[in-house]
Design an enzyme around this catalytic site. Structure first.
Site, PDB file in Angstrom:
ATOM      1  CG  ASP A   1      -2.015  -1.024   1.132  1.00 53.25           C
ATOM      2  OD1 ASP A   1      -2.266  -1.480   0.006  1.00 53.25           O
ATOM      3  OD2 ASP A   1      -2.588  -1.373   2.174  1.00 53.25           O
TER       4      ASP A   1
ATOM      5  CG  LEU B   1      -3.531   9.233  -5.007  1.00 48.18           C
ATOM      6  CD1 LEU B   1      -2.814   9.741  -6.242  1.00 48.18           C
ATOM      7  CD2 LEU B   1      -2.954   7.896  -4.568  1.00 48.18           C
TER       8      LEU B   1
END
Length: 531
Positions: A291, A427
């Site tokens: 991740d 993001l």
């Protein structure tokens, strides 16, 4: 003298006030006009303390300057001693009172009190807050230990072995208005206790004059914050032979180095590197996990006090895989160390106390994450860049009620969360901006909550403000004009590099004599600069 909207450090008497407020049984008499009493708010509003700082102001006014201001000073000293009954008295003057040259310290020493009186001479027009705090702590320790026998040649950091006890150390440097000092002390105490090391004195935070007097009973000193404690540690080493640590335990690697250093100083067996497998801190594994892979190579700009900037550059570069594109500090006392660290990264350090110069440097380096102070948080917000605060000056939100250290294993966990979460949020914002025209983001379409239905509207969802950047009307006439098509293409570029792309495209358009920038011009500019 410089007029500014924001400043990274206050005058040196604010640093003295930090030391006095951090300790017990210490009172500070400050010769200052009424306007200099604003400093109380720093402790009650920012630090959120439950009591006022132990400071008495002489609060002279313009009409007092025609009389004997020395008697005014002596009267306030007398009142402070009678009312607060301090174990030690600090006496100094603010930047304004320095011009009067009443020498309040000499006046206090001539009043015949039996308590220790420390006269502070803090040059307000050449030094700043951190220097003032360091000098105050240094003078206080010197003043209280002046009658202690010097034992530089006799001191042995390993004498705890022959005395049949555990080794003990002092934690020096934590103070009020420091960045997460309260929690750092708890974390370092926990780590040292795990390795069989006791704490003799923590100073100045929570210490009384009686604690300072027994500071030389320790086997070694731990300098947690060099801006505040390094000069005191050097003096203690020179006069009492106490070695002190040079490594600040912020980050996984630095914490391991710190433990090795303190074990070597005390003559203890070096600890096993069990922490490297993530059993103590989750930062190591999290930074390697799937991740987090997208974090590798992210451009980061770092600015703040010397201690936290040096630690942040090491963590960013060696532990998280970031690319450090800017490094600087406002602490001139730490400038040499920061310059050396920047040189190792192939950078030129930014040493300044001008927040506008820092903002300009952020623009030029076009980072994807800013690690700085409260001022860089504002600058990054204006530029649309994620930011995490790593250093003072700070906002009240950076003094959390929860346990949130920067040092040690738990500090590494906190740092990972504080630094990575802004990137994740950034993001998400960028993805929403890129796909805002898709049916999932159109108000007229049915949402995933089908039974509630969608919003009925004929207007398209308005894009976030940071996607609607327009050329400022104040720009010179020769600047090319962005067409709606060009603006639309520019909005598809990630926000953290959009400013750099805009600037390069305008530069390219000027070179080729283009008056209007459309999508094709943007692509041509990209090809030109990537060639």
């Amino acid at each position: 003298m410089e007029l500014t909207l924001w400043t990274y450090e206050g005058p040196p008497h604010i640093g003295a006030m930090r030391i006095a407020s951090s300790m017990k049984g210490v009172h500070y008499v400050l010769h200052a006009p009424q306007g200099d009493t604003y400093a109380d708010l720093l402790f009650t509003m920012i630090e959120r303390r439950g009591q006022r700082p132990p400071v008495t102001y002489t609060t002279f006014q313009a009409r007092d300057l025609g009389g004997d201001t020395a008697e005014l000073v002596k009267g306030h000293i007398r009142e402070a001693v009678d009312r607060f009954k301090p174990e030690a008295l600090l006496v100094g003057e603010s930047c304004t009172a320095e011009l009067i040259q009443d020498q309040p310290g000499s006046l206090a020493k001539g009043m015949g009190y039996e308590i220790p009186i420390i006269s502070l001479e803090l040059p307000a027009y050449s030094k700043k807050e951190n220097w003032g705090a360091a000098e105050t702590f240094y003078q206080l320790v010197r003043g209280l230990l002046k009658d202690s026998p010097k034992s530089e040649s006799e001191h042995n950091p390993s004498k705890w072995k022959t005395e049949g006890r555990r080794p003990r150390v002092n934690l020096l440097g934590p103070s009020l208005l420091g960045f997460r000092c309260r929690d750092d002390v708890l974390e370092v105490q926990k780590i040292l206790a795990h390795h069989g090391i006791d704490i003799n004195v923590v100073a100045p935070l929570g210490a009384a004059p009686a604690d300072i007097i027994r500071i030389n009973e320790a086997d070694a000193n731990i300098c947690l914050y060099p801006e505040i404690a390094e000069s005191t540690c050097i003096w203690l080493e020179r006069n009492f032979g106490h070695p002190y640590t040079k490594t600040i335990p912020i980050g996984v690697g630095a914490t391991n180095d710190f433990l090795n250093e303190i074990h070597q100083l005390l003559g203890m067996e070096l600890p096993k590197q069990e922490e490297e497998d993530g059993s103590q801190s989750r930062l190591t594994w999290y930074s390697k996990s799937v991740d987090s892979n997208y974090l590798t190579g992210k451009r980061v700009f770092i600015f703040g006090d010397g201690t936290h900037v040096l630690a942040a550059s090491r963590i960013a570069h060696k532990e998280l895989g970031f690319e450090v594109v800017g490094l600087g500090t406002y602490s001139r006392e730490m400038a040499r160390k920061v310059r050396d660290a920047a040189k190792e990264l192939g950078l030129e350090a930014l040493i300044t106390n001008d927040y506008l110069a820092v903002e300009e440097a952020i623009k030029e380096s076009a980072p994807e994450l800013v690690l700085g102070t409260q001022m860089e948080r504002h600058s990054a917000k204006r530029l649309g860049i994620p930011c995490a605060v790593i250093s003072t000056p700070m906002h009240v939100q950076d003094v959390p009620a929860r346990y949130s250290p920067q040092m040690g294993w738990e500090g590494a966990n906190v740092i990972f969360d504080d630094w990575v979460h802004p990137l994740m949020m950034g993001l998400e914002e960028h993805l929403i901006g890129m796909f805002r025209h898709d049916f999932e983001f159109t108000d007229g379409h049915q949402s995933h909550l089908g039974h509630l239905g969608g919003h009925s509207t004929e207007k398209e969802t308005k894009a976030p403000s940071f996607y609607q950047e327009k050329v400022q009307s104040s720009r010179p006439e020769h600047f090319p004009h962005w067409t709606p098509e060009g603006e639309s293409e520019l909005a598809k570029i990630p926000f953290f590099v959009r400013g750099k792309v805009r600037k390069n495209t305008e530069k390219y358009a000027n070179q080729i004599g283009c008056k209007e920038i459309d999508g094709e011009t943007l692509l041509d500019a990209k090809a030109h600069f990537n060639a």
